[in-house]
Design an enzyme around this catalytic site. Structure first.
Site, mmCIF file in Angstrom:
data_model
loop_
_atom_site.group_PDB
_atom_site.id
_atom_site.type_symbol
_atom_site.label_atom_id
_atom_site.label_comp_id
_atom_site.label_asym_id
_atom_site.label_seq_id
_atom_site.Cartn_x
_atom_site.Cartn_y
_atom_site.Cartn_z
ATOM 1 N N SER A 10 0.856 -1.188 0.000
ATOM 2 C CA SER A 10 0.000 0.000 0.000
ATOM 3 C C SER A 10 0.890 1.234 0.000
ATOM 4 C CB SER A 10 -0.892 0.016 1.244
ATOM 5 O OG SER A 10 -1.392 1.329 1.413
ATOM 6 N N HIS A 35 -0.792 -1.316 -4.532
ATOM 7 C CA HIS A 35 -2.087 -1.021 -3.896
ATOM 8 C C HIS A 35 -2.224 0.479 -3.657
ATOM 9 C CE1 HIS A 35 -5.642 -2.305 -1.526
ATOM 10 N NE2 HIS A 35 -5.327 -1.327 -0.697
ATOM 11 N N ASP A 37 -4.567 3.357 -2.181
ATOM 12 C CA ASP A 37 -5.702 3.633 -1.295
ATOM 13 C C ASP A 37 -6.256 5.021 -1.581
ATOM 14 O OD1 ASP A 37 -6.040 1.318 0.408
ATOM 15 O OD2 ASP A 37 -4.031 1.763 1.152
ATOM 16 N N MET A 39 -8.981 7.680 -0.642
ATOM 17 C CA MET A 39 -9.908 8.037 0.448
ATOM 18 C C MET A 39 -10.434 9.445 0.219
ATOM 19 S SD MET A 39 -7.817 6.578 3.710
ATOM 20 C CE MET A 39 -6.986 4.985 3.669
ATOM 21 N N HIS A 68 -7.941 0.717 -4.621
ATOM 22 C CA HIS A 68 -8.928 0.474 -3.565
ATOM 23 C C HIS A 68 -9.666 1.783 -3.278
ATOM 24 C CE1 HIS A 68 -9.522 -0.705 0.982
ATOM 25 N NE2 HIS A 68 -10.674 -0.599 0.336
ATOM 26 N N MET A 70 -12.102 4.016 -1.434
ATOM 27 C CA MET A 70 -12.881 4.221 -0.209
ATOM 28 C C MET A 70 -13.563 5.573 -0.383
ATOM 29 S SD MET A 70 -9.992 2.711 2.339
ATOM 30 C CE MET A 70 -8.773 2.853 1.046
ATOM 31 N N MET A 139 -11.221 -6.494 4.685
ATOM 32 C CA MET A 139 -10.559 -5.508 5.541
ATOM 33 C C MET A 139 -10.338 -6.128 6.923
ATOM 34 S SD MET A 139 -10.174 -2.808 3.629
ATOM 35 C CE MET A 139 -9.289 -1.989 4.953
ATOM 36 N N PHE A 145 -7.097 4.450 7.732
ATOM 37 C CA PHE A 145 -5.718 4.795 8.078
ATOM 38 C C PHE A 145 -4.806 3.575 7.993
ATOM 39 C CE2 PHE A 145 -8.584 7.698 10.162
ATOM 40 C CZ PHE A 145 -8.031 8.936 9.834
ATOM 41 N N ASP A 177 -6.387 -6.864 3.783
ATOM 42 C CA ASP A 177 -5.865 -5.497 3.871
ATOM 43 C C ASP A 177 -6.024 -4.945 5.283
ATOM 44 O OD1 ASP A 177 -5.123 -2.866 3.393
ATOM 45 O OD2 ASP A 177 -6.765 -2.424 2.004
ATOM 46 N N GLY A 179 -3.069 -4.094 8.748
ATOM 47 C CA GLY A 179 -2.316 -4.697 9.845
ATOM 48 C C GLY A 179 -1.530 -5.940 9.471
HETATM 49 C C1 DX5 Z 1 -6.750 1.121 5.235
HETATM 50 C C2 DX5 Z 1 -6.118 0.871 3.868
HETATM 51 C C3 DX5 Z 1 -4.954 -0.077 3.927
HETATM 52 C C4 DX5 Z 1 -3.857 0.352 4.807
HETATM 53 C C5 DX5 Z 1 -2.817 -0.706 4.962
HETATM 54 O O1 DX5 Z 1 -7.886 1.890 5.093
HETATM 55 O O2 DX5 Z 1 -7.052 0.323 2.975
HETATM 56 O O3 DX5 Z 1 -4.496 -0.406 2.631
HETATM 57 O O4 DX5 Z 1 -3.271 1.546 4.404
HETATM 58 O O5 DX5 Z 1 -1.838 -0.214 5.812
HETATM 59 P P1 DX5 Z 1 -1.080 -1.110 6.875
HETATM 60 O O6 DX5 Z 1 -0.435 -2.233 6.115
HETATM 61 O O7 DX5 Z 1 -0.102 -0.147 7.458
HETATM 62 O O8 DX5 Z 1 -2.101 -1.597 7.859
HETATM 63 ZN ZN ZN Z 2 -6.434 -0.611 0.964
#
Ligand code: DX5
Ligand code: ZN
Length: 220
Positions: A10, A35, A37, A39, A68, A70, A139, A145, A177, A179
Protein backbone atom coordinates in the site's frame (compact mmCIF):
# COMPACT_ATOMS: atom_id res chain seq x y z
CA UNK A 1 8.10 -18.02 -7.12
CA UNK A 2 7.91 -20.64 -4.39
CA UNK A 3 4.23 -20.12 -3.69
CA UNK A 4 1.29 -18.26 -5.16
CA UNK A 5 1.14 -15.48 -2.58
CA UNK A 6 1.08 -12.02 -4.10
CA UNK A 7 2.19 -8.91 -2.24
CA UNK A 8 0.44 -5.62 -2.88
CA UNK A 9 2.29 -2.84 -1.05
CA UNK A 10 0.00 0.00 0.00
CA UNK A 11 1.65 3.20 -1.18
CA UNK A 12 -0.07 5.04 1.66
CA UNK A 13 3.04 4.27 3.71
CA UNK A 14 5.45 5.50 1.01
CA UNK A 15 7.18 8.88 1.17
CA UNK A 16 4.95 11.05 -1.03
CA UNK A 17 7.72 13.60 -1.62
CA UNK A 18 9.26 11.09 -4.06
CA UNK A 19 6.34 8.79 -4.76
CA UNK A 20 7.43 7.78 -8.27
CA UNK A 21 10.81 6.61 -6.96
CA UNK A 22 9.10 4.70 -4.14
CA UNK A 23 6.96 2.85 -6.68
CA UNK A 24 10.00 2.04 -8.82
CA UNK A 25 11.68 0.69 -5.68
CA UNK A 26 8.80 -1.62 -4.65
CA UNK A 27 8.46 -2.79 -8.26
CA UNK A 28 12.15 -3.72 -8.31
CA UNK A 29 11.89 -5.27 -4.85
CA UNK A 30 9.35 -7.82 -6.10
CA UNK A 31 5.88 -6.36 -5.47
CA UNK A 32 3.21 -8.15 -7.48
CA UNK A 33 0.54 -5.45 -7.35
CA UNK A 34 0.69 -1.77 -6.42
CA UNK A 35 -2.09 -1.02 -3.90
CA UNK A 36 -3.46 2.51 -4.17
CA UNK A 37 -5.70 3.63 -1.30
CA UNK A 38 -8.12 6.30 -2.45
CA UNK A 39 -9.91 8.04 0.45
CA UNK A 40 -12.39 10.87 0.11
CA UNK A 41 -12.76 12.35 3.61
CA UNK A 42 -16.43 11.33 3.47
CA UNK A 43 -16.82 7.54 3.17
CA UNK A 44 -13.74 7.37 5.42
CA UNK A 45 -12.38 10.21 7.57
CA UNK A 46 -9.06 10.49 5.72
CA UNK A 47 -8.16 12.14 2.41
CA UNK A 48 -5.50 10.75 0.07
CA UNK A 49 -5.06 10.81 -3.69
CA UNK A 50 -7.14 10.83 -6.86
CA UNK A 51 -6.92 9.96 -10.56
CA UNK A 52 -4.46 12.74 -11.49
CA UNK A 53 -1.82 11.31 -9.17
CA UNK A 54 -2.50 7.76 -10.37
CA UNK A 55 -2.02 8.89 -13.98
CA UNK A 56 1.44 10.24 -13.15
CA UNK A 57 2.66 7.37 -10.95
CA UNK A 58 1.45 4.91 -13.59
CA UNK A 59 4.69 5.78 -15.44
CA UNK A 60 6.74 4.32 -12.59
CA UNK A 61 5.63 0.68 -12.89
CA UNK A 62 4.02 -1.72 -15.33
CA UNK A 63 2.75 -3.94 -12.50
CA UNK A 64 -0.93 -4.36 -11.73
CA UNK A 65 -2.42 -1.20 -10.23
CA UNK A 66 -4.74 -2.45 -7.50
CA UNK A 67 -6.91 0.58 -6.80
CA UNK A 68 -8.93 0.47 -3.57
CA UNK A 69 -11.68 3.08 -3.62
CA UNK A 70 -12.88 4.22 -0.21
CA UNK A 71 -15.18 6.83 -1.70
CA UNK A 72 -18.92 7.47 -1.78
CA UNK A 73 -20.50 7.64 -4.30
CA UNK A 74 -18.37 5.46 -6.58
CA UNK A 75 -19.93 5.50 -10.07
CA UNK A 76 -19.27 9.14 -11.04
CA UNK A 77 -15.50 8.71 -10.70
CA UNK A 78 -15.03 5.27 -12.22
CA UNK A 79 -14.18 6.48 -15.70
CA UNK A 80 -11.48 8.81 -14.39
CA UNK A 81 -9.89 6.03 -12.37
CA UNK A 82 -9.99 3.64 -15.33
CA UNK A 83 -8.50 6.22 -17.70
CA UNK A 84 -5.78 7.02 -15.16
CA UNK A 85 -4.51 3.45 -15.58
CA UNK A 86 -6.15 1.33 -12.88
CA UNK A 87 -6.03 -2.41 -13.58
CA UNK A 88 -8.27 -3.60 -10.74
CA UNK A 89 -10.90 -1.31 -9.24
CA UNK A 90 -12.25 -2.33 -5.82
CA UNK A 91 -15.07 -0.53 -4.04
CA UNK A 92 -17.19 -0.92 -0.91
CA UNK A 93 -20.76 -2.08 -1.68
CA UNK A 94 -22.22 0.22 1.02
CA UNK A 95 -20.98 3.18 -1.01
CA UNK A 96 -23.27 2.62 -4.01
CA UNK A 97 -26.97 1.83 -4.32
CA UNK A 98 -26.57 -0.95 -6.88
CA UNK A 99 -23.20 -2.72 -6.51
CA UNK A 100 -23.98 -5.08 -9.40
CA UNK A 101 -24.34 -2.11 -11.72
CA UNK A 102 -21.07 -0.66 -10.43
CA UNK A 103 -19.32 -3.97 -11.18
CA UNK A 104 -20.62 -3.94 -14.73
CA UNK A 105 -19.46 -0.35 -15.26
CA UNK A 106 -15.97 -1.31 -14.08
CA UNK A 107 -15.96 -4.24 -16.54
CA UNK A 108 -17.16 -2.09 -19.41
CA UNK A 109 -14.30 0.29 -18.67
CA UNK A 110 -11.90 -2.62 -19.23
CA UNK A 111 -10.80 -3.10 -15.62
CA UNK A 112 -10.93 -6.07 -13.28
CA UNK A 113 -13.54 -5.89 -10.55
CA UNK A 114 -13.15 -5.98 -6.78
CA UNK A 115 -15.51 -5.88 -3.82
CA UNK A 116 -14.31 -4.89 -0.36
CA UNK A 117 -15.85 -6.08 2.90
CA UNK A 118 -15.48 -3.97 6.02
CA UNK A 119 -15.03 -5.83 9.32
CA UNK A 120 -18.75 -5.28 9.98
CA UNK A 121 -19.92 -6.33 6.50
CA UNK A 122 -21.42 -9.85 6.45
CA UNK A 123 -20.30 -12.26 3.73
CA UNK A 124 -23.91 -12.55 2.57
CA UNK A 125 -23.34 -9.47 0.37
CA UNK A 126 -21.21 -11.69 -1.84
CA UNK A 127 -24.04 -14.08 -2.71
CA UNK A 128 -25.31 -11.86 -5.52
CA UNK A 129 -21.95 -10.47 -6.55
CA UNK A 130 -19.41 -13.30 -6.51
CA UNK A 131 -20.10 -14.25 -10.13
CA UNK A 132 -19.08 -10.77 -11.25
CA UNK A 133 -15.88 -10.26 -9.25
CA UNK A 134 -12.20 -10.88 -9.95
CA UNK A 135 -11.09 -9.97 -6.42
CA UNK A 136 -12.57 -9.97 -2.92
CA UNK A 137 -10.86 -7.68 -0.42
CA UNK A 138 -11.35 -8.45 3.27
CA UNK A 139 -10.56 -5.51 5.54
CA UNK A 140 -8.81 -6.54 8.73
CA UNK A 141 -8.95 -2.97 10.08
CA UNK A 142 -11.67 -0.35 9.92
CA UNK A 143 -10.71 1.47 6.69
CA UNK A 144 -9.29 4.97 6.86
CA UNK A 145 -5.72 4.80 8.08
CA UNK A 146 -2.54 2.78 7.69
CA UNK A 147 -0.68 1.43 10.70
CA UNK A 148 -3.63 -0.10 12.59
CA UNK A 149 -3.68 -3.54 14.27
CA UNK A 150 -4.84 -6.67 12.45
CA UNK A 151 -8.29 -7.83 13.58
CA UNK A 152 -7.93 -11.55 14.27
CA UNK A 153 -11.71 -11.92 14.47
CA UNK A 154 -11.82 -11.58 10.67
CA UNK A 155 -9.95 -14.87 10.12
CA UNK A 156 -13.10 -17.07 10.11
CA UNK A 157 -14.58 -14.73 7.49
CA UNK A 158 -11.51 -15.19 5.30
CA UNK A 159 -11.84 -18.98 5.67
CA UNK A 160 -15.52 -18.90 4.68
CA UNK A 161 -14.84 -16.72 1.64
CA UNK A 162 -12.01 -19.05 0.55
CA UNK A 163 -14.57 -21.90 0.58
CA UNK A 164 -17.06 -19.80 -1.40
CA UNK A 165 -14.39 -18.95 -3.99
CA UNK A 166 -13.25 -22.55 -4.34
CA UNK A 167 -16.82 -23.69 -4.86
CA UNK A 168 -17.14 -21.35 -7.86
CA UNK A 169 -14.13 -22.99 -9.53
CA UNK A 170 -13.07 -19.54 -10.74
CA UNK A 171 -9.78 -17.70 -10.21
CA UNK A 172 -10.83 -14.99 -7.79
CA UNK A 173 -8.15 -13.23 -5.74
CA UNK A 174 -8.77 -13.22 -1.98
CA UNK A 175 -6.97 -10.16 -0.69
CA UNK A 176 -6.51 -9.12 2.93
CA UNK A 177 -5.87 -5.50 3.87
CA UNK A 178 -4.92 -3.94 7.20
CA UNK A 179 -2.32 -4.70 9.84
CA UNK A 180 -0.45 -7.28 7.76
CA UNK A 181 3.07 -7.82 9.11
CA UNK A 182 5.48 -10.73 9.52
CA UNK A 183 3.37 -12.19 12.35
CA UNK A 184 -0.08 -11.73 10.86
CA UNK A 185 0.74 -12.59 7.20
CA UNK A 186 1.01 -16.36 7.90
CA UNK A 187 -2.39 -16.26 9.66
CA UNK A 188 -4.06 -14.59 6.68
CA UNK A 189 -2.39 -17.06 4.32
CA UNK A 190 -3.49 -20.10 6.36
CA UNK A 191 -7.03 -18.76 6.38
CA UNK A 192 -6.94 -18.78 2.56
CA UNK A 193 -5.75 -15.35 1.39
CA UNK A 194 -3.58 -15.26 -1.74
CA UNK A 195 -2.97 -11.50 -1.94
CA UNK A 196 -1.64 -9.49 1.00
CA UNK A 197 -1.78 -5.71 1.17
CA UNK A 198 0.97 -4.29 3.35
CA UNK A 199 1.81 -0.64 3.87
CA UNK A 200 3.72 -0.22 7.10
CA UNK A 201 5.43 -3.62 6.83
CA UNK A 202 6.64 -3.09 3.24
CA UNK A 203 7.99 0.42 3.64
CA UNK A 204 9.63 -0.14 7.03
CA UNK A 205 13.34 0.69 7.11
CA UNK A 206 13.59 2.54 3.79
CA UNK A 207 14.34 1.40 0.25
CA UNK A 208 17.26 -0.89 1.14
CA UNK A 209 14.79 -3.06 3.11
CA UNK A 210 11.89 -3.37 0.63
CA UNK A 211 13.07 -6.60 -1.01
CA UNK A 212 13.71 -8.27 2.34
CA UNK A 213 10.33 -7.07 3.68
CA UNK A 214 8.39 -8.31 0.66
CA UNK A 215 10.09 -11.72 0.77
CA UNK A 216 9.36 -12.06 4.49
CA UNK A 217 5.69 -11.18 3.94
CA UNK A 218 5.44 -13.75 1.15
CA UNK A 219 6.93 -16.31 3.50
CA UNK A 220 9.90 -17.36 1.34
C1 DX5 B 1 -6.75 1.12 5.23
C2 DX5 B 1 -6.12 0.87 3.87
C3 DX5 B 1 -4.95 -0.08 3.93
C4 DX5 B 1 -3.86 0.35 4.81
C5 DX5 B 1 -2.82 -0.71 4.96
O1 DX5 B 1 -7.89 1.89 5.09
O2 DX5 B 1 -7.05 0.32 2.98
O3 DX5 B 1 -4.50 -0.41 2.63
O4 DX5 B 1 -3.27 1.55 4.40
O5 DX5 B 1 -1.84 -0.21 5.81
P1 DX5 B 1 -1.08 -1.11 6.88
O6 DX5 B 1 -0.44 -2.23 6.12
O7 DX5 B 1 -0.10 -0.15 7.46
O8 DX5 B 1 -2.10 -1.60 7.86
ZN1 ZN C 1 -6.43 -0.61 0.96
Amino acid sequence: MANQIKISPSILSADFSYLGKEIEAIDKAGADYIHVDVMDGHYVPNLTIGPEVIKDIRKSSKKTFDVHLMIKPVNPLLESFAKAGSDIITFHPEAEGNPKETLSIIKELGCKTGISLNPSTPIGVLDDLIDEVDLILVMTVVPGFGGQSFMEDQLPKIESIRKMIDSTGKQIDLEVDGGINFETAPKAISAGANVLVAGTATFKGGQSQYEKNIKALRGV
